[in-house]
Design a protein around this motif. Structure first.
Motif, PDB file in Angstrom:
ATOM      1  N   GLY A 131       0.810  -1.214   0.000  1.00  0.00           N
ATOM      2  CA  GLY A 131       0.000   0.000   0.000  1.00  0.00           C
ATOM      3  C   GLY A 131       0.838   1.256   0.000  1.00  0.00           C
ATOM      4  O   GLY A 131       0.552   2.211  -0.741  1.00  0.00           O
ATOM      5  N   VAL A 132       1.895   1.278   0.815  1.00  0.00           N
ATOM      6  CA  VAL A 132       2.773   2.451   0.859  1.00  0.00           C
ATOM      7  C   VAL A 132       3.455   2.643  -0.495  1.00  0.00           C
ATOM      8  O   VAL A 132       3.597   3.781  -0.976  1.00  0.00           O
ATOM      9  N   GLY A 133       3.862   1.541  -1.117  1.00  0.00           N
ATOM     10  CA  GLY A 133       4.496   1.656  -2.437  1.00  0.00           C
ATOM     11  C   GLY A 133       3.557   2.258  -3.470  1.00  0.00           C
ATOM     12  O   GLY A 133       3.948   3.141  -4.242  1.00  0.00           O
ATOM     13  N   VAL A 134       2.297   1.788  -3.470  1.00  0.00           N
ATOM     14  CA  VAL A 134       1.313   2.314  -4.430  1.00  0.00           C
ATOM     15  C   VAL A 134       1.048   3.787  -4.161  1.00  0.00           C
ATOM     16  O   VAL A 134       1.026   4.622  -5.089  1.00  0.00           O
TER      17      VAL A 134
ATOM     18  N   SER B 177       4.370  10.516  -6.327  1.00  0.00           N
ATOM     19  CA  SER B 177       5.467  10.893  -7.225  1.00  0.00           C
ATOM     20  C   SER B 177       4.942  11.239  -8.610  1.00  0.00           C
ATOM     21  O   SER B 177       5.431  12.170  -9.263  1.00  0.00           O
ATOM     22  N   TRP B 178       3.933  10.492  -9.070  1.00  0.00           N
ATOM     23  CA  TRP B 178       3.338  10.774 -10.381  1.00  0.00           C
ATOM     24  C   TRP B 178       2.686  12.161 -10.389  1.00  0.00           C
ATOM     25  O   TRP B 178       2.809  12.901 -11.364  1.00  0.00           O
ATOM     26  N   GLN B 179       2.044  12.524  -9.290  1.00  0.00           N
ATOM     27  CA  GLN B 179       1.430  13.852  -9.222  1.00  0.00           C
ATOM     28  C   GLN B 179       2.503  14.951  -9.238  1.00  0.00           C
ATOM     29  O   GLN B 179       2.305  16.004  -9.859  1.00  0.00           O
ATOM     30  N   LEU B 180       3.635  14.718  -8.604  1.00  0.00           N
ATOM     31  CA  LEU B 180       4.718  15.709  -8.661  1.00  0.00           C
ATOM     32  C   LEU B 180       5.266  15.836 -10.079  1.00  0.00           C
ATOM     33  O   LEU B 180       5.597  16.937 -10.538  1.00  0.00           O
ATOM     34  N   GLN B 181       5.349  14.703 -10.779  1.00  0.00           N
ATOM     35  CA  GLN B 181       5.796  14.743 -12.181  1.00  0.00           C
ATOM     36  C   GLN B 181       4.791  15.511 -13.030  1.00  0.00           C
ATOM     37  O   GLN B 181       5.166  16.340 -13.863  1.00  0.00           O
ATOM     38  N   ARG B 182       3.485  15.247 -12.814  1.00  0.00           N
ATOM     39  CA  ARG B 182       2.452  15.965 -13.549  1.00  0.00           C
ATOM     40  C   ARG B 182       2.485  17.459 -13.234  1.00  0.00           C
ATOM     41  O   ARG B 182       2.259  18.290 -14.106  1.00  0.00           O
ATOM     42  N   MET B 183       2.783  17.804 -11.990  1.00  0.00           N
ATOM     43  CA  MET B 183       2.884  19.205 -11.615  1.00  0.00           C
ATOM     44  C   MET B 183       4.008  19.885 -12.389  1.00  0.00           C
ATOM     45  O   MET B 183       3.841  21.004 -12.899  1.00  0.00           O
ATOM     46  N   SER B 184       5.143  19.211 -12.498  1.00  0.00           N
ATOM     47  CA  SER B 184       6.268  19.776 -13.239  1.00  0.00           C
ATOM     48  C   SER B 184       5.903  19.964 -14.702  1.00  0.00           C
ATOM     49  O   SER B 184       6.171  21.017 -15.298  1.00  0.00           O
ATOM     50  N   GLU B 185       5.259  18.955 -15.312  1.00  0.00           N
ATOM     51  CA  GLU B 185       4.859  19.052 -16.714  1.00  0.00           C
ATOM     52  C   GLU B 185       3.833  20.164 -16.913  1.00  0.00           C
ATOM     53  O   GLU B 185       3.906  20.924 -17.883  1.00  0.00           O
ATOM     54  N   LYS B 186       2.866  20.265 -16.000  1.00  0.00           N
ATOM     55  CA  LYS B 186       1.825  21.289 -16.122  1.00  0.00           C
ATOM     56  C   LYS B 186       2.425  22.683 -16.038  1.00  0.00           C
ATOM     57  O   LYS B 186       2.024  23.591 -16.784  1.00  0.00           O
TER      58      LYS B 186
END
Length: 257
Positions: free
Chosen positions: A24-27, A33-42
């Motif tokens: 669960g912690v891994g997911v 982390s994916w949201q931080l990547q999306r934030m950078s792209e946005k």
């Protein structure tokens, strides 16, 4: 039963909760982390739009190249086009515009985006979103006519979802900015994208085109708060497992003799 004898049992009892916690912690951390990547792209995307709005408009892609265009990459490209508005009716896309910050000069409320065909000098036709009109002022709007130069942003078609009402092409009323559907209702063959006209004038005279700052402000950028939520849930899950393991240890410690 001795404490030493209960240790393997305690470990066995904690094994599955520990594995599920790790999973669960891994997911959750992956989602954060994916949201931080999306934030950078946005934010790179928003910076590109701001730079485009401040710079010289790009040339309009030639109509012969339209079928080969990557519409996602084309979205929000600022262009300036010359041609003439197509004589005929307009179509409306129903929408709601939120009121701006204090001191903002913009139309708001329930209304429609006004779409009309525009024939380019190379013969191609693109739909122009001339801007927003409050529902109570629709009667003031007439089709534009004659030669014009339009500066604005090329936009990819808007996607529908399960809550989007069915369009009413017979009355030229739509609920998404769908160039093929709108063009068909207007009796036109047009580009698979549309041109969102840049605001001219005071912003209070309909149809009011988009202001670049307003357009940027409408782009959602909630990724950091989403990331904090996912990481917070991961920390909570670790805490819950820690409390469970501590309770199990205390229970075993008190039962041995």
């Amino acid at each position: 039963m001795s404490a030493a004898a209960t240790t393997p049992q305690r470990r066995q009892r904690l094994l599955w909760p520990a594995l599920l916690t790790i999973l669960g912690v891994g997911v959750l951390c992956t989602l954060g982390s994916w949201q931080l990547q999306r934030m950078s792209e946005k934010r790179v995307f928003i910076e590109r739009l701001a730079a485009q709005a401040a710079g010289t408009p790009a040339p309009m892609p030639a109509s012969a190249d339209w079928p080969k265009l990557d519409l996602a990459a084309l979205d929000l490209t600022r262009v300036s086009v010359q041609g003439s508005f197509v004589d005929g009716p307009v179509a409306g896309v129903q929408t709601t515009i939120a009121a701006g910050a204090p001191g903002t000069r913009q139309l708001s409320g329930f209304g429609r985006w006004i779409f009309q065909g525009f024939r380019l000098t190379d013969g191609g036709v693109v739909l122009v979103n001339r801007g927003f009109v409050p529902e109570g002022r629709l009667g003031e709007i007439k089709p534009a006519s004659g030669p014009a130069t339009v500066t604005g942003f090329l936009r990819a078609p808007e996607t529908r979802n399960s809550f989007t009402p069915d369009d009413l092409p017979a009355s030229r009323t739509f609920y998404t900015r769908d160039p093929p559907g709108i063009a068909a209702a207007l009796g036109l063959q047009a580009a698979p994208f549309y041109l969102e006209a840049e605001r001219q004038g005071d912003g209070l005279t309909p149809p009011a085109g988009v202001d670049a700052k307003e357009l940027i402000g409408r782009i959602p950028d909630n990724h950091f708060s989403y990331a904090l939520t996912w990481f917070g849930l991961a920390a909570t899950l670790i805490g819950v497992f820690g409390a469970f393991a501590l309770q199990a240890r205390r229970g075993n410690g008190g039962s041995g003799s």
